[in-house]
Design an enzyme around this catalytic site. Sequence first.
Site, mmCIF file in Angstrom:
data_model
loop_
_atom_site.group_PDB
_atom_site.id
_atom_site.type_symbol
_atom_site.label_atom_id
_atom_site.label_comp_id
_atom_site.label_asym_id
_atom_site.label_seq_id
_atom_site.Cartn_x
_atom_site.Cartn_y
_atom_site.Cartn_z
ATOM 1 N N ASP A 202 0.740 -1.100 -0.104
ATOM 2 C CA ASP A 202 -0.031 0.229 0.069
ATOM 3 C C ASP A 202 0.950 1.158 0.128
ATOM 4 O OD1 ASP A 202 0.950 -0.482 2.559
ATOM 5 O OD2 ASP A 202 -0.836 0.388 3.556
ATOM 6 N N ASP A 204 2.044 4.651 1.697
ATOM 7 C CA ASP A 204 2.234 5.378 2.924
ATOM 8 C C ASP A 204 2.069 6.881 2.828
ATOM 9 O OD1 ASP A 204 2.650 2.954 4.377
ATOM 10 O OD2 ASP A 204 4.716 3.033 3.552
#
Length: 479
Positions: A202, A204
């Site tokens: 993912d 950040d």
Amino acid sequence: MNRNPDQNTFPNITLKIIETYLSRVPSVNEYHMLKLQARNIQKITVFNKDIFVSLVKKNKKRFFSDVNTSASEIKDRILSYFSKQTQTYNIGKLFTIIELQSVLVTTYTDILGVLTIKAPNVISSKISYNVTSMEELARDMLNSMNVAIIDKAKVMGRHNVSSLVKNVNKLMEEYLRRHNKSCICYGSYSLYLINPNILYGDIDILQTNSRTFLIDLAFLIKFITGNNIILSKIPYLRNYMVIKDENDNHIIDSFNIRQDTMNVVPKIFIDNIYIVDPTFQLLNMIKMFSQIDRLEDLSKDPEKFNARMATMLEYVRYTHGIVFDGKRNNMPMKCIIDENNRIVTVTTKDYFSFKKCLVYLDENVLSSDILDLNADTSCDFESVTNSVYLIHDNIMYTYFSNTILLSDKGKVHEISARGLCAHILLYQMLTSGEYKQCLSDLLNSMMNRDKIPIYSHTERDKKPGRHGFINIEKDIIVF
């Protein structure tokens, strides 16, 4: 007695607004509880649902095209949520519905709806870095720190990842370009923009409107997938929120910071996206290696860390002209730990104008001591450093949120000593102070080192507080 109000009792306009919203005459209790929400309720009532449906469909087409959902299903879910209050009689749940609907009607278009219109041209700003030349050096540095002994009996918490992460990442790439004044990224994706060989999960992010963004995104996912989406707040992570699905699978998380903090975070511009300066990220990585859990991660997957470190080392070599010749001078700076009072004294006089730094391992003790000093010039950089800093009478005071590793009884391990030095250098970068000579010495102090076993480590500061959450399906907000 819970009577219905008559029109002679209450102002007609407010009553009519609430009545229209609820599709029923409000009870006396409902009226008195909701009358101060009349302005928000009116905005919800007049909100153009058709335009909103169209925006969600466009978001779906662009970022969630592989999700098997029809246009009619999306419309039904949206209209169902915007009429949910008509079947709700609990005042607390009504307040939650109003609050969340208000976020959607006042912010969604500017935050996520805008992603569907034509984007500005991308300004190509990549520099070609020779990361390969740093791989052997990075491997040598990391090998000397690969000293954690994994306890196979230790039960590790699983981090289940949602299949929607790839869709959200696609959305986030565009979001970072459109909102680059309020949202920046760090971590693997930011390094991928420098070195395409970096693998990332993912994305950040740090942003100044995290809660609003995550609520809007949670609803977008809910309307497209039909899944119940939950937002959670973790007490020991400052201003942190995470979106998970109903099966507790991680979708995305975010740290919220103030605009004044955002303004001082060192950053660089790549392809219309601001990323945290890799020099700053490298210091954070060195700091985090003082955390015993992070060393365990290194032991499990050293090549992942090697790719990241090599990328950051090449960046600092290219950008700052760092020469890796092993000349360390006074690095790492001398560190003496008082285990009873949980304070580490770092001798800083060889590099900075303040002669020493008192590093507290308990944040509340530092806060109390700062009050006793009667000093009001401390700097709080929130989750960027997880600490305040204060310089008073040539002494720096700060808090260190990680463990301190010991190589022997009462002796700070050099991994932690470097982590403490990196923590001080973060302050120097954030305040535009001098740091380059210290950075050069710090990085060179990591070269050609033997492995030193860990004797023990201090415990992390325990953070009080409770978990908070927003459950859209159950109309509950607990913060």
